[in-house]
Enzyme design. Sequence first.
Site, PDB file in Angstrom:
ATOM      1  N   PHE A 134       0.863  -1.251   0.058  1.00  0.00           N
ATOM      2  CA  PHE A 134      -0.265   0.061  -0.067  1.00  0.00           C
ATOM      3  C   PHE A 134       0.747   1.467   0.098  1.00  0.00           C
ATOM      4  O   PHE A 134       0.320   2.346   0.421  1.00  0.00           O
ATOM      5  CB  PHE A 134      -1.087   0.081   1.149  1.00  0.00           C
ATOM      6  CG  PHE A 134      -1.798  -1.290   1.197  1.00  0.00           C
ATOM      7  CD1 PHE A 134      -2.718  -1.565   0.404  1.00  0.00           C
ATOM      8  CD2 PHE A 134      -1.420  -2.120   2.148  1.00  0.00           C
ATOM      9  CE1 PHE A 134      -3.638  -2.599   0.637  1.00  0.00           C
ATOM     10  CE2 PHE A 134      -2.418  -3.570   2.329  1.00  0.00           C
ATOM     11  CZ  PHE A 134      -3.329  -3.414   1.405  1.00  0.00           C
TER      12      PHE A 134
ATOM     13  N   GLY B  67       0.805  -8.802  -3.765  1.00  0.00           N
ATOM     14  CA  GLY B  67      -0.530  -9.581  -3.252  1.00  0.00           C
ATOM     15  C   GLY B  67      -1.453  -8.909  -4.345  1.00  0.00           C
ATOM     16  O   GLY B  67      -2.654  -9.244  -4.353  1.00  0.00           O
TER      17      GLY B  67
ATOM     18  N   GLY C  21       2.639   0.001 -11.939  1.00  0.00           N
ATOM     19  CA  GLY C  21       3.518  -1.164 -12.193  1.00  0.00           C
ATOM     20  C   GLY C  21       3.203  -1.995 -13.470  1.00  0.00           C
ATOM     21  O   GLY C  21       4.090  -2.171 -14.514  1.00  0.00           O
TER      22      GLY C  21
ATOM     23  N   ARG D  82      -8.280  -1.090 -20.325  1.00  0.00           N
ATOM     24  CA  ARG D  82      -8.614  -2.290 -20.350  1.00  0.00           C
ATOM     25  C   ARG D  82      -8.164  -3.163 -18.958  1.00  0.00           C
ATOM     26  O   ARG D  82      -7.105  -2.806 -18.533  1.00  0.00           O
ATOM     27  CB  ARG D  82      -7.642  -3.284 -21.641  1.00  0.00           C
ATOM     28  CG  ARG D  82      -8.308  -3.335 -22.672  1.00  0.00           C
ATOM     29  CD  ARG D  82      -7.504  -3.454 -23.755  1.00  0.00           C
ATOM     30  NE  ARG D  82      -7.357  -5.096 -24.290  1.00  0.00           N
ATOM     31  CZ  ARG D  82      -6.221  -5.590 -24.790  1.00  0.00           C
ATOM     32  NH1 ARG D  82      -5.349  -5.008 -25.042  1.00  0.00           N
ATOM     33  NH2 ARG D  82      -6.165  -6.851 -25.183  1.00  0.00           N
TER      34      ARG D  82
ATOM     35  N   ASN E 291      -6.717  -8.595 -15.974  1.00  0.00           N
ATOM     36  CA  ASN E 291      -7.198  -9.680 -15.456  1.00  0.00           C
ATOM     37  C   ASN E 291      -8.509  -9.234 -14.491  1.00  0.00           C
ATOM     38  O   ASN E 291      -8.482  -8.892 -13.444  1.00  0.00           O
ATOM     39  CB  ASN E 291      -6.330 -10.335 -14.443  1.00  0.00           C
ATOM     40  CG  ASN E 291      -6.681 -11.751 -13.779  1.00  0.00           C
ATOM     41  OD1 ASN E 291      -8.095 -11.721 -13.487  1.00  0.00           O
ATOM     42  ND2 ASN E 291      -5.985 -12.646 -13.613  1.00  0.00           N
TER      43      ASN E 291
ATOM     44  N   GLN F 206      -8.699  -5.685  -6.491  1.00  0.00           N
ATOM     45  CA  GLN F 206      -7.972  -4.446  -6.158  1.00  0.00           C
ATOM     46  C   GLN F 206      -8.858  -3.630  -6.041  1.00  0.00           C
ATOM     47  O   GLN F 206      -8.830  -2.538  -4.996  1.00  0.00           O
ATOM     48  CB  GLN F 206      -7.206  -4.166  -7.663  1.00  0.00           C
ATOM     49  CG  GLN F 206      -5.753  -4.896  -7.751  1.00  0.00           C
ATOM     50  CD  GLN F 206      -5.056  -4.688  -6.299  1.00  0.00           C
ATOM     51  OE1 GLN F 206      -4.367  -3.729  -6.194  1.00  0.00           O
ATOM     52  NE2 GLN F 206      -4.743  -5.827  -5.610  1.00  0.00           N
TER      53      GLN F 206
ATOM     54  N   LYS G 277      -4.910   0.863 -17.585  1.00  0.00           N
ATOM     55  CA  LYS G 277      -4.669   2.081 -16.590  1.00  0.00           C
ATOM     56  C   LYS G 277      -4.437   1.351 -15.022  1.00  0.00           C
ATOM     57  O   LYS G 277      -5.045   0.041 -15.046  1.00  0.00           O
ATOM     58  CB  LYS G 277      -5.697   3.153 -16.380  1.00  0.00           C
ATOM     59  CG  LYS G 277      -6.204   3.748 -17.776  1.00  0.00           C
ATOM     60  CD  LYS G 277      -7.202   4.817 -17.732  1.00  0.00           C
ATOM     61  CE  LYS G 277      -7.434   5.522 -18.872  1.00  0.00           C
ATOM     62  NZ  LYS G 277      -8.651   6.583 -18.754  1.00  0.00           N
TER      63      LYS G 277
ATOM     64  N   GLU H  14      -5.011   1.671  -6.950  1.00  0.00           N
ATOM     65  CA  GLU H  14      -5.358   2.828  -5.739  1.00  0.00           C
ATOM     66  C   GLU H  14      -6.679   3.412  -6.355  1.00  0.00           C
ATOM     67  O   GLU H  14      -7.199   4.018  -5.152  1.00  0.00           O
ATOM     68  CB  GLU H  14      -4.315   3.742  -5.996  1.00  0.00           C
ATOM     69  CG  GLU H  14      -3.129   3.366  -5.393  1.00  0.00           C
ATOM     70  CD  GLU H  14      -1.944   4.076  -5.839  1.00  0.00           C
ATOM     71  OE1 GLU H  14      -1.231   4.817  -4.732  1.00  0.00           O
ATOM     72  OE2 GLU H  14      -1.041   4.095  -6.927  1.00  0.00           O
TER      73      GLU H  14
HETATM   74 MO1  MOS Z   1       1.522   3.339  -3.919  1.00  0.00          MO
HETATM   75  S1  MOS Z   1       0.823   4.394  -2.296  1.00  0.00           S
HETATM   76  O1  MOS Z   1       1.959   4.777  -4.688  1.00  0.00           O
HETATM   77  O2  MOS Z   1       2.825   2.414  -3.350  1.00  0.00           O
END
Ligand code: MOS
Length: 705
Positions: free
Chosen positions: A234, A464, A506, A587, A590, A597, A660, A664
Amino acid sequence: MTLPVRAIGTPLDRFDGPAKVTGTARYAFEHPVDRPAYLFPVQATVAVGRIVAVHTEPASREPGVLAVLTPENAPRVASFDDPEVVILQNHEVAYRGQFVAAAVAETSEAARRAAELVRVDYQAGPHDVELRADHPDRYAPEVMNGGFATDSLRGNPEAALADAAVRLDATYTTPWYQHAQLEPHSTIARWADGRLTLHVASQGVHRLRESLATLFGLDPERIRVISPHVGGAFGGKLHTHPDVVLAVLGALAVPGRPVKLALTRQQMFSQVGYRTPTVQRVRLGAGPDGRLVAVSHEVVQQTARHKEFAEQTATPTRVMYAAPHRSTTHRLVRLDVPVPTIMRAPGKTPGMYALESAMDEMAIACGQDPVEFRIANEPPLDPELDRPFSTRNLVGCLRDGARRFGWAGRDPTPGVRRAAGGWLVGTGVAASMYPVYRLPGSSATIRLEPDGRYTVSIGAADLGTGTWTALTQVAADALGVLVDRIVLRIGDTDLPAAMAAGGSSGMTSWGSAVVEAAGRLRARLAAEQHDPVPADGIEASAEMPPNPHREHFSMYAFGAQFAEVRVHEATGEVRVPRLLGVFAAGRIINPKTGRSQLLGGMTMGLSMALHERCVLDPRFGHVVNHDLAEYHIATNADVGRVEVHTLVEDDPYVNPMGSKGIGELGIVGTAAAIANAVQHATGVRVRDLPITPDRFFVGATSVRG
Ligand code: MOS
């Protein structure tokens, strides 16, 4: 199982799922090592002061003790650039709980016992740990986290506000939120033959290696960081915190021995970062038609005296709604506290709580429906940069969400709907948003093996979140093969360097590198004869290529969240039987892990709205509710039905996958949707989180910072 031809867009089960549920997926602390030693820290008992003496004699005499580290004898660091991690190097105490010594022993029990026997004498100084909006020392930082400008100004908001037909001027506060990952911050560090090997829970192995190389003055090639599985992060496992550094100091003190350190839950409350409390004044001005003419968002929040962290709280206000006159400002107060850090949607989460609460208040003031009010103030272009959005489907999310939720025909009158048992019922809405970040520095290598499989190597992380699965899907599609032909390798500095998992970037960063490497390998295989494939395989590598579209478009994911709440008229208890979110995030690679998430984000938003708050004792400067019994996080019993929907969104500009970030987005807006629903249920506008029962009673005092 029949594997789909196209992997992206398929709700595959997690590939790491069986290993996780059978306990064979190794988290940092669980890696088997020879003859481990254990470290236990000693923490400062004053918030500001000087260490006068450290008495180690009884601790050193304990059976099994290998070393007692103090500021006098601890190994020296080479760089003082990051004061947060410069520990045991001097006699100053910057906050209560700071590491000032440590014991290393044959067992964790012996280490803890020895640490308890270390006595530290301090000369305490006066401390200041209380954030106030009118704090005399507040200042404007040079730049905000993420590189955002501290302030922004357009037109003349003061004059426009003064002239506006409808005006809102409201101050919202959010408390100090603690990182509370299920897996505590854990490290195994071993120093042998001039090389440092670390098993550590990390959002980015290469980033961590770089920071340790700088801190200890080591060639990065002499450090290996391994982190295949992380039990929640997080943002709290992105920056290097003192715990990893303390483990390395321990390892340097007992060469050859792997030194294990897992923070206790209580230690985490001073060591791993937290979300700064905020005080946010939002002013909105609208014409008689309900069109916004002015938006102003002024934020005051805290940082640590020994190191600055500046949360970008007002930045969502720069892009959410159209208004010709606009201003945002951030001011910080330096306090004698641990360093705040990023936490799931830094800035966006607290900022959108304030803005989306204010939008609800303004819709009511204008006599408009809150869904329609937002749609009416939709900007045609990014209102700050005057450029188009690559895709912006906030309106689609609001409309789809309203339809699914059953918003039509909602009576805006507060406090009139009831359910049996003394419950007042209300519904609320708020918008979500999160930028599509793209961080440079990711590279990938793909090798075709003689057995026909493809080894995809990249120093990525799975917190995770589902990287093991989703990145495999990206690779399979890019190579044009089924996912069972892909062998993914991540979480190790021996793999090609990659950007950390941060800012929901990521998949954009790693996926772009993997797609590029796959294209090169396919080109190579098409151009050259490789039959049979040589024993050492055929490989291609690539860096994440630049994206030329980024200069021309603003790139964001959006969403709309709807909440139904019940507030008990006698006790003020708040329940949330239903949350519904609709998100437009390109898109979805998964849909199964992606839904998790978004659902997880909304749950964390519910927790923020109703439960979470660190309570500081200003006399001593520490968080008193420093465990999971008293720092309440939403559990199953607190969460009702949570529905997650995504819109089909085709964005050709963001990255080769069209995706995208979604890690978060889900937390942004939830707290406002709940607060808005609470107002609808009760007529009481709660502007200070969390929404605890006392907020509804006459004479309730606000805990404004
Ligand atoms: Mo996230 S709070 O940018 O690791």
